[in-house]
Design an enzyme around this catalytic site. Structure first.
Site, PDB file in Angstrom:
ATOM      1  N   LYS A 206     -11.008  -2.141  10.964  1.00  0.00           N
ATOM      2  CA  LYS A 206     -11.922  -1.009  10.776  1.00  0.00           C
ATOM      3  C   LYS A 206     -13.361  -1.496  10.609  1.00  0.00           C
ATOM      4  CE  LYS A 206     -10.632   2.340   8.039  1.00  0.00           C
ATOM      5  NZ  LYS A 206     -10.354   3.147   6.819  1.00  0.00           N
ATOM      6  N   GLU A 212      -8.814 -12.600   8.339  1.00  0.00           N
ATOM      7  CA  GLU A 212      -7.723 -13.090   9.187  1.00  0.00           C
ATOM      8  C   GLU A 212      -7.866 -12.582  10.624  1.00  0.00           C
ATOM      9  OE1 GLU A 212      -6.130 -12.567   4.963  1.00  0.00           O
ATOM     10  OE2 GLU A 212      -7.371 -11.419   6.361  1.00  0.00           O
ATOM     11  N   GLY A 263      -5.139   1.808   5.663  1.00  0.00           N
ATOM     12  CA  GLY A 263      -4.522   0.904   6.628  1.00  0.00           C
ATOM     13  C   GLY A 263      -3.030   1.098   6.766  1.00  0.00           C
ATOM     14  N   ARG A 264      -2.333   1.307   5.648  1.00  0.00           N
ATOM     15  CA  ARG A 264      -0.875   1.444   5.702  1.00  0.00           C
ATOM     16  C   ARG A 264      -0.434   2.820   6.184  1.00  0.00           C
ATOM     17  NH1 ARG A 264      -3.133   0.746   0.902  1.00  0.00           N
ATOM     18  NH2 ARG A 264      -2.832   2.202  -0.830  1.00  0.00           N
ATOM     19  N   GLU A 349       1.954  -1.638  -2.100  1.00  0.00           N
ATOM     20  CA  GLU A 349       0.494  -1.618  -2.123  1.00  0.00           C
ATOM     21  C   GLU A 349      -0.014  -0.270  -2.625  1.00  0.00           C
ATOM     22  OE1 GLU A 349      -2.119  -3.957   0.708  1.00  0.00           O
ATOM     23  OE2 GLU A 349      -2.509  -1.924   1.430  1.00  0.00           O
ATOM     24  N   HIS A 380      26.036 -10.667   5.050  1.00  0.00           N
ATOM     25  CA  HIS A 380      26.449 -12.068   4.957  1.00  0.00           C
ATOM     26  C   HIS A 380      25.403 -12.916   4.242  1.00  0.00           C
ATOM     27  CE1 HIS A 380      30.012 -11.664   7.584  1.00  0.00           C
ATOM     28  NE2 HIS A 380      29.301 -10.688   8.125  1.00  0.00           N
ATOM     29  N   LYS A 489      -9.102 -11.757  -1.888  1.00  0.00           N
ATOM     30  CA  LYS A 489     -10.038 -12.026  -0.791  1.00  0.00           C
ATOM     31  C   LYS A 489     -11.294 -12.737  -1.298  1.00  0.00           C
ATOM     32  CE  LYS A 489      -8.700  -8.068   2.115  1.00  0.00           C
ATOM     33  NZ  LYS A 489      -9.172  -6.806   2.726  1.00  0.00           N
TER      34      LYS A 489
END
Length: 520
Positions: A206, A212, A263-264, A349, A380, A489
């Site tokens: 954005k 990153e 964002g999520r 979050e 398993h 950050k």
């Protein structure tokens, strides 16, 4: 906003007494009540939620529903859908629901909604049409064989999860790659699979400053040019609101989204461009339609039969009254293999907070830990602990009735295992002694989809979004900020400089020693 934090309501005290004096044995409950499944399962758009194998009864569910009523959940829900500043700590509206309204309703919003919502609806419609037109051009472009989505968090988890879930509907002409980690291993492995002249890079940030994402974007551009790539503007597209920064990078094609899209919650926005490129406009719109149908269910269905609300209330019952600290998500469909990672961000979050809307320290626990694996593998790996471990961990089974392949025998075995595991958790093996004893009475929920389609995926994800909102609203917290992410950050920027300089002044002994080891 008119609401009361859940622990300050009469229903909270009522639930505490019920937990103290009321033991629910699922085996007895089913033996005594043949209608238990009917009583505690509810149908929402594209999703049947079976809560009957949970530690609840009519008295508990009624008290939980009163908790929602007394906490003002109805008004908090309405405020979100009116476009009010629900995200109070950042002074923002929360309107990801607007992103999945049909075109016709977005057009009508200019007459029916507030001026703010009307303006936003017009921009949503404009961006949607432009984004989908671009997606179709790429789908028809004979030169493009690979699309690399560069993002992180919601800019990666949502698109990747949805792409994998809908892969059987995706074009086979284009291969999709997802890069999120700043670990160079990830993007370097993608470079071995692509060619500059046939690849499109999508840079999803954005602000166009995410560390990153922009590190990977600059690396991608350098690789592109070093490999003889030409025309950055054709081979790079930005999903951002910082058009100037994108232009400085060499990108001329951009699609933005507003600050009321967290964002999520962003896979419905321009961040969903790789989904649209993969499955096409019709399927992308069907995914929005499934989510919109769930929006309407959440907004209009009475609390007592409202699936996101009842799931949120169950979460509060388990987290605050049973002290269950985690929930295992077990999708019995390999297409949903990234759903757990998506839900981790969505819930932890959003609701991993210890202060309420007013900044006051909470006297109770909030978000559980969300974890799991596609369940055929999970059986398993960690199901041993679910059945016999010292912690009681509620399990959420996600089951799809019809397969998207022709291997009927495989699917029958898969469904048999899903039914067997939820039943085994409930029944246990209490009459056995020693190593073979399984206590049983362990709770589980089953979410049943008829098929895994764009519509059902959209509905399933929107259901989880509203569940998170409802539990956060009852806890009195802001589910839409993430200040805990910001601190890391800031410190990471400082550590990066120190790794270059070796300066350890002011650091604790552990961090200083590790920094020296990493530089040595």
């Amino acid at each position: 906003m008119n609401y009361q934090r859940c622990d300050q309501t009469p229903a909270w005290a009522e639930l505490a007494l019920l937990k103290q004096n009321h033991h629910v044995d699922l085996r007895q409950e089913f033996a005594q009540n043949p209608q238990r499944f009917t009583q505690f399962s509810w149908q929402a758009p594209h999703v049947l939620a079976d809560l009957s194998k949970n530690l609840i009864d009519a008295q508990i569910v009624q008290a939980l529903t009163r908790l929602a009523e007394q906490s003002g959940l109805v008004e908090q829900r309405a405020a979100m859908f009116r476009g009010e500043l629900v995200n109070q700590s950042e002074g923002r509206a929360v309107m990801h629901w607007l992103l999945r309204q049909p075109d016709a309703e977005l057009i009508k919003a200019k007459d029916a909604a507030t001026e703010f919502v009307a303006q936003e609806a017009a921009e949503v419609l404009q961006t949607r049409h432009a984004m989908l037109a671009y997606a179709e051009r790429i789908r028809q472009d004979q030169q493009i064989t690979d699309v690399v989505n560069i993002g992180i968090g919601g800019s990666d988890l949502g698109p990747q999860m949805a792409y994998l879930a809908l892969k059987n509907q995706a074009t086979r002409k284009i291969r999709f790659h997802f890069v999120s980690s700043v670990d160079g291993t990830e993007i370097s492995q993608v470079f071995t699979q692509i060619k500059p002249e046939t690849t499109l890079f999508l840079v999803a940030s954005k602000s166009f400053t995410t560390l990153e994402t922009m590190t990977n974007a600059r690396t991608a551009k350098a690789w592109f040019l070093a490999q003889g790539g030409r025309d950055v503007a054709r081979h790079f597209c930005a999903l951002t609101t910082n058009i100037r920064a994108a232009a400085d990078f060499g990108i001329t094609t951009t699609f933005g989204f507003k600050d009321w899209v967290g964002g999520r919650y962003s896979m419905w926005s321009a961040i969903g461009l790789p989904i649209a490129m993969a499955v096409g406009t019709d399927n992308f719109m069907k995914m929005l339609a499934g989510a919109h149908a769930m929006d309407q269910h959440f907004l209009n269905e009475p609390l007592a039969t409202n699936v996101p609300v009842q799931l949120a209330l169950l979460d509060i019952w388990y987290r605050n009254f049973h002290d269950f600290r985690s929930r295992s998500v077990a999708p019995y469909h390999s297409g949903l293999r990234r759903l757990q990672a998506y839900l981790q961000q969505l819930e932890m979050e959003s609701n991993g907070k210890q202060v309420d809307q007013h900044g006051q320290l909470l006297p109770f626990a909030t978000s559980p830990v969300i974890w799991g694996e596609p369940a055929a593998n999970g059986q398993h790996a960690y199901f041993q602990m679910l059945h016999q471990g010292t912690d009681v961990i509620p399990v959420e089974f996600i089951v799809v009735k019809a397969p998207n392949h022709g291997l009927a025998d495989h699917h029958t075995k898969l469904l048999a295992n899903a039914l067997a595991q939820s039943r085994a958790l409930m029944l246990g093996q209490a009459d056995e002694g020693g190593h073979r004893r399984l206590p049983g009475n362990r709770p589980s929920t089953t979410l049943l989809l008829d098929e895994l389609t764009p519509e059902s995926l959209g509905a399933l994800v929107a259901l989880q979004e509203h569940r998170v909102f409802a539990s956060g609203a009852l806890w009195g917290i802001n589910s839409f900020d993430q200040w805990g992410v910001e601190l890391g950050k800031v410190i990471a920027n400082d550590m990066e400089q120190r790794l270059h300089t070796g300066i350890t002044d002011g650091l604790d002994a552990s961090t200083a020693a590790l920094l020296h080891k990493l530089r040595g």
